[in-house]
Motif scaffolding. Structure first.
Motif, PDB file in Angstrom:
ATOM      1  N   SER A  33       0.855  -1.186   0.000  1.00 10.75           N
ATOM      2  CA  SER A  33       0.000   0.000   0.000  1.00 10.75           C
ATOM      3  C   SER A  33       0.894   1.239   0.000  1.00 10.75           C
ATOM      4  O   SER A  33       2.088   1.165   0.309  1.00 10.75           O
ATOM      5  N   ILE A  34       0.309   2.364  -0.322  1.00  9.10           N
ATOM      6  CA  ILE A  34       1.080   3.612  -0.298  1.00  9.10           C
ATOM      7  C   ILE A  34       1.580   3.887   1.114  1.00  9.10           C
ATOM      8  O   ILE A  34       2.713   4.328   1.306  1.00  9.10           O
ATOM      9  N   GLY A  35       0.755   3.581   2.107  1.00  7.84           N
ATOM     10  CA  GLY A  35       1.187   3.761   3.498  1.00  7.84           C
ATOM     11  C   GLY A  35       2.397   2.900   3.829  1.00  7.84           C
ATOM     12  O   GLY A  35       3.321   3.347   4.511  1.00  7.84           O
ATOM     13  N   GLU A  36       2.406   1.664   3.336  1.00  7.03           N
ATOM     14  CA  GLU A  36       3.555   0.781   3.576  1.00  7.03           C
ATOM     15  C   GLU A  36       4.799   1.296   2.851  1.00  7.03           C
ATOM     16  O   GLU A  36       5.906   1.221   3.386  1.00  7.03           O
ATOM     17  N   PHE A  45       1.283  10.456   3.706  1.00  2.00           N
ATOM     18  CA  PHE A  45       0.613   9.783   2.600  1.00  2.00           C
ATOM     19  C   PHE A  45       0.679  10.652   1.352  1.00  2.00           C
ATOM     20  O   PHE A  45       0.926  10.168   0.253  1.00  2.00           O
ATOM     21  N   ALA A  46       0.471  11.964   1.524  1.00  2.59           N
ATOM     22  CA  ALA A  46       0.506  12.895   0.385  1.00  2.59           C
ATOM     23  C   ALA A  46       1.887  12.910  -0.261  1.00  2.59           C
ATOM     24  O   ALA A  46       2.006  12.915  -1.494  1.00  2.59           O
ATOM     25  N   GLY A  47       2.927  12.915   0.553  1.00  6.12           N
ATOM     26  CA  GLY A  47       4.296  12.892   0.022  1.00  6.12           C
ATOM     27  C   GLY A  47       4.578  11.610  -0.740  1.00  6.12           C
ATOM     28  O   GLY A  47       5.150  11.630  -1.833  1.00  6.12           O
ATOM     29  N   ALA A  48       4.163  10.503  -0.162  1.00 10.57           N
ATOM     30  CA  ALA A  48       4.354   9.208  -0.833  1.00 10.57           C
ATOM     31  C   ALA A  48       3.541   9.147  -2.116  1.00 10.57           C
ATOM     32  O   ALA A  48       4.004   8.605  -3.130  1.00 10.57           O
ATOM     33  N   SER A  49       2.354   9.728  -2.103  1.00  8.67           N
ATOM     34  CA  SER A  49       1.500   9.727  -3.293  1.00  8.67           C
ATOM     35  C   SER A  49       2.163  10.459  -4.460  1.00  8.67           C
ATOM     36  O   SER A  49       2.014  10.066  -5.615  1.00  8.67           O
ATOM     37  N   LYS A  50       2.891  11.528  -4.165  1.00  8.92           N
ATOM     38  CA  LYS A  50       3.598  12.253  -5.232  1.00  8.92           C
ATOM     39  C   LYS A  50       4.642  11.352  -5.884  1.00  8.92           C
ATOM     40  O   LYS A  50       4.784  11.345  -7.107  1.00  8.92           O
ATOM     41  N   HIS A  51       5.351  10.611  -5.066  1.00  3.39           N
ATOM     42  CA  HIS A  51       6.347   9.680  -5.614  1.00  3.39           C
ATOM     43  C   HIS A  51       5.665   8.575  -6.422  1.00  3.39           C
ATOM     44  O   HIS A  51       6.129   8.207  -7.506  1.00  3.39           O
ATOM     45  N   VAL A  52       4.569   8.070  -5.901  1.00  2.00           N
ATOM     46  CA  VAL A  52       3.825   7.014  -6.594  1.00  2.00           C
ATOM     47  C   VAL A  52       3.321   7.521  -7.942  1.00  2.00           C
ATOM     48  O   VAL A  52       3.395   6.815  -8.953  1.00  2.00           O
ATOM     49  N   ARG A  53       2.845   8.772  -7.986  1.00  4.20           N
ATOM     50  CA  ARG A  53       2.366   9.333  -9.257  1.00  4.20           C
ATOM     51  C   ARG A  53       3.499   9.410 -10.282  1.00  4.20           C
ATOM     52  O   ARG A  53       3.293   9.123 -11.465  1.00  4.20           O
ATOM     53  N   ALA A  54       4.698   9.792  -9.845  1.00  6.89           N
ATOM     54  CA  ALA A  54       5.843   9.846 -10.769  1.00  6.89           C
ATOM     55  C   ALA A  54       6.172   8.451 -11.295  1.00  6.89           C
ATOM     56  O   ALA A  54       6.464   8.274 -12.481  1.00  6.89           O
ATOM     57  N   LEU A  55       6.106   7.454 -10.422  1.00  7.82           N
ATOM     58  CA  LEU A  55       6.372   6.076 -10.833  1.00  7.82           C
ATOM     59  C   LEU A  55       5.276   5.575 -11.768  1.00  7.82           C
ATOM     60  O   LEU A  55       5.553   4.868 -12.745  1.00  7.82           O
ATOM     61  N   ARG A  66      -8.400  -0.633  -3.524  1.00 10.00           N
ATOM     62  CA  ARG A  66      -9.188  -1.681  -2.881  1.00 10.00           C
ATOM     63  C   ARG A  66      -9.823  -1.069  -1.641  1.00 10.00           C
ATOM     64  O   ARG A  66      -9.181  -0.946  -0.601  1.00 10.00           O
ATOM     65  N   GLY A  67     -11.069  -0.684  -1.794  1.00  3.74           N
ATOM     66  CA  GLY A  67     -11.732   0.026  -0.699  1.00  3.74           C
ATOM     67  C   GLY A  67     -11.083   1.385  -0.541  1.00  3.74           C
ATOM     68  O   GLY A  67     -11.065   2.182  -1.462  1.00  3.74           O
ATOM     69  N   ARG A  68     -10.513   1.614   0.645  1.00  4.96           N
ATOM     70  CA  ARG A  68      -9.821   2.883   0.897  1.00  4.96           C
ATOM     71  C   ARG A  68      -8.310   2.751   0.751  1.00  4.96           C
ATOM     72  O   ARG A  68      -7.575   3.715   0.942  1.00  4.96           O
ATOM     73  N   THR A  69      -7.853   1.568   0.402  1.00  9.64           N
ATOM     74  CA  THR A  69      -6.419   1.312   0.318  1.00  9.64           C
ATOM     75  C   THR A  69      -5.955   1.332  -1.139  1.00  9.64           C
ATOM     76  O   THR A  69      -6.568   0.713  -2.004  1.00  9.64           O
ATOM     77  N   HIS A  70      -4.880   2.058  -1.372  1.00 11.73           N
ATOM     78  CA  HIS A  70      -4.261   2.103  -2.693  1.00 11.73           C
ATOM     79  C   HIS A  70      -3.089   1.125  -2.666  1.00 11.73           C
ATOM     80  O   HIS A  70      -2.108   1.334  -1.956  1.00 11.73           O
ATOM     81  N   VAL A  71      -3.196   0.063  -3.466  1.00 17.12           N
ATOM     82  CA  VAL A  71      -2.173  -0.980  -3.487  1.00 17.12           C
ATOM     83  C   VAL A  71      -1.363  -0.833  -4.769  1.00 17.12           C
ATOM     84  O   VAL A  71      -1.923  -0.707  -5.871  1.00 17.12           O
TER      85      VAL A  71
END
Length: 112
Positions: A33-36, A45-55, A66-71
């Protein structure tokens, strides 16, 4: 020509950041998950989300909600294109260094 490398630019941009490289390394072991993904870096979470968006933009990961979790999971295909590009230059430099080695050996063998 520029369009041909646009996707490769996104891959190298994503790989240029050590946090994103570490996230990819973690995803190589399985979905997270993004949290993991954020946990080892003590980032929001917002900081990690920026990295995830670049990836994601580079196509290196896929995200599923999946529900409220972004895997997230690794998609290694774009890495193959980057590897192919790098291998061209590896061959280029290997050929140049082999030629240099031959010249230096030839110079060593010449009488002084």
């Amino acid at each position: 020509m520029v369009e041909q490398y646009a996707h490769l630019d996104a891959v190298f941009h994503a790989l240029a950041d050590p946090t994103r490289r570490a996230m990819l390394r973690r995803l190589a072991t399985g979905e997270q998950s993004i949290g993991e993904l954020a946990a080892p870096f003590q980032m929001s979470f917002a900081g990690a989300s920026k990295h995830v968006r670049a990836l994601e933009h580079a196509g290196l990961i896929r995200r599923e909600v999946r529900g409220r979790t972004h895997v997230c999971r690794l998609d290694p295909a774009p890495l193959a294109a980057a590897d192919e590009w790098l291998r061209f230059y590896e061959r280029f430099w290997a050929e140049r260094l082999d030629a240099l080695e031959r010249v230096l050996k030839q110079q060593d063998e010449e009488p002084k």
